[in-house]
Design an enzyme around this catalytic site. Structure first.
Site, PDB file in Angstrom:
ATOM      1  CD  GLU A 131      39.504 -16.249  -1.100  1.00 18.92           C
ATOM      2  OE1 GLU A 131      39.142 -15.465  -0.214  1.00 18.92           O
ATOM      3  OE2 GLU A 131      39.462 -17.490  -0.974  1.00 18.92           O
ATOM      4  CD  GLU A 238      42.579 -22.472  -1.938  1.00 20.74           C
ATOM      5  OE1 GLU A 238      41.610 -22.494  -1.150  1.00 20.74           O
ATOM      6  OE2 GLU A 238      43.308 -21.471  -2.075  1.00 20.74           O
TER       7      GLU A 238
END
Ligand code: XIL
Length: 342
Positions: A131, A238
């Site tokens: 991220e 995910e």
């Protein structure tokens, strides 16, 4: 027995954490072993868990998870070496002030090399950076303590350190919403920079925290094609499909939301019409993954079953979500049958 893992040519995984022998029921352990061929460690390999105090590493939980993986011939994935969340504050400070670039890089080197060497040859790949890309605006990287101390080059530096620690280890970049055109463009730039300036990167992980009725199939397909064109493998790392209301797309873990009026799906028994829509969404996604199976190396669900999903506590604590393929009793949902029909 039919299983997700044997049904698709790419790896199919879930997340596990804690001590599988103690914190999971027989049914949960059986479900993991029966359906999946790999798992990602959900929290215990994050830097805050591994090195809460400088120099004091805690490998107790990941070691247990590795023993479980070895016992059941599951592959284990490392998540994640560098992330601005679940990251200890000492990393960035010295004598009450912000540490300089050299200090932070030296600490990162110690962290990355200690952890990677411990699991050398045992973990099959690492999310090196998680991220780093900013959500909106023109700036490429999100502002964080990493950009503040090390600077814009921290992602490349992290990949260099990871490769030096274990030259045989596959290395990944992982992020959310990077299928969306804006963030995708920034990601491609970053990936190219890593390919140019760091010795190794193998794959890009599209997290895949999507919402019921809002799975961006066209963007996902474009992203798979564009990332594969860079010579990288694509992973969905995910995956979940949230059936409750979420104000914002994406998966910024610091996002919070106020409780709204009680939603029909926010109860122990999810209404069948919602389960049906979720099954359709999952089937459409897996049709896409099949179509591009030569480019996709792994699909991992973020949780084992609905009761183990982080979406019960994010972005609102204490909801009852139904985001995965198995219900709270480890039983297959309509979405499981839909996926197995692809
Ligand atoms: C989540 C875990 O599932 C939670 O248990 C924890 O409290 C917060 O982090 N993107 C990521 C994951 O990359 O590491 C996050 O995991 C979910 C969003």
């Amino acid at each position: 027995m039919a299983s997700l893992a044997s049904h698709f040519p790419f790896l199919v995984g879930c997340t596990i954490d804690g001590d599988p022998a103690k914190n999971y029921s027989d049914a949960e352990r059986k479900l993991t072993v029966d359906q999946f061929n790999c798992f990602t460690v959900e929290n215990s390999l994050k830097s805050q868990s591994l090195q809460p105090i400088e120099g004091q590493f805690d490998f107790a939980r990941p070691d247990k998870l590795l023993a479980f993986a070895e016992e059941h011939k599951l592959k284990m994935i490392g998540h994640c070496l560098v992330w601005h969340h679940q990251c200890p504050d000492w990393l960035f400070h010295r004598g009450g002030e912000l540490a300089d670039c050299e200090t932070v890089l030296a600490r990162l080197n110690t962290h990355i090399s200690t952890v990677m060497k411990r699991y050398k040859g045992k973990i099959i790949g690492w999310d090196v950076v998680n991220e780093a890309i900013s959500d909106g605006g023109d700036q490429q990287l999100r502002r964080s303590k990493f950009t503040e101390t090390v600077g814009e080059n921290f992602v490349v530096e992290a990949f260099k350190l990871a490769h030096a620690a274990d030259p045989d280890m596959p290395l990944y970049y992982n992020d959310y919403s990077i299928e969306q055109p804006g963030k995708r463009k920034k990601t491609i730039e970053l990936l190219k920079q890593i390919q140019k300036d760091a010795p190794r990167i193998d794959a890009v992980g599209i997290q895949g925290h999507w919402m019921l009725g809002g799975v961006p199939l066209a963007a996902i397909e474009a992203a798979i094609l564009e990332y594969a064109k860079l010579g990288l493998k694509v992973m969905i790392t995910e995956l979940d499909i949230d059936v409750l209301r979420r104000d914002k797309e994406g998966a910024d873990v610091s996002a919070t939301q106020n409780a709204t009026t009680r939603e029909a799906a926010n109860q122990l028994v999810c209404p069948p019409e919602i389960l049906k829509r979720q099954a359709d969404d999952y089937a459409a996604l897996f049709r896409l993954f099949r179509k591009h199976q030569d480019k996709i190396s792994r699909v991992t669900f973020w949780g084992l079953h609905d009761g183990r999903s982080w979406l019960n506590n994010w972005p609102i604590k204490g909801r009852i979500n139904h985001a995965l393929l198995f219900d709270r009793n480890c039983q297959p949902k309509p979405a499981y049958d839909a996926v197995m029909g692809v």
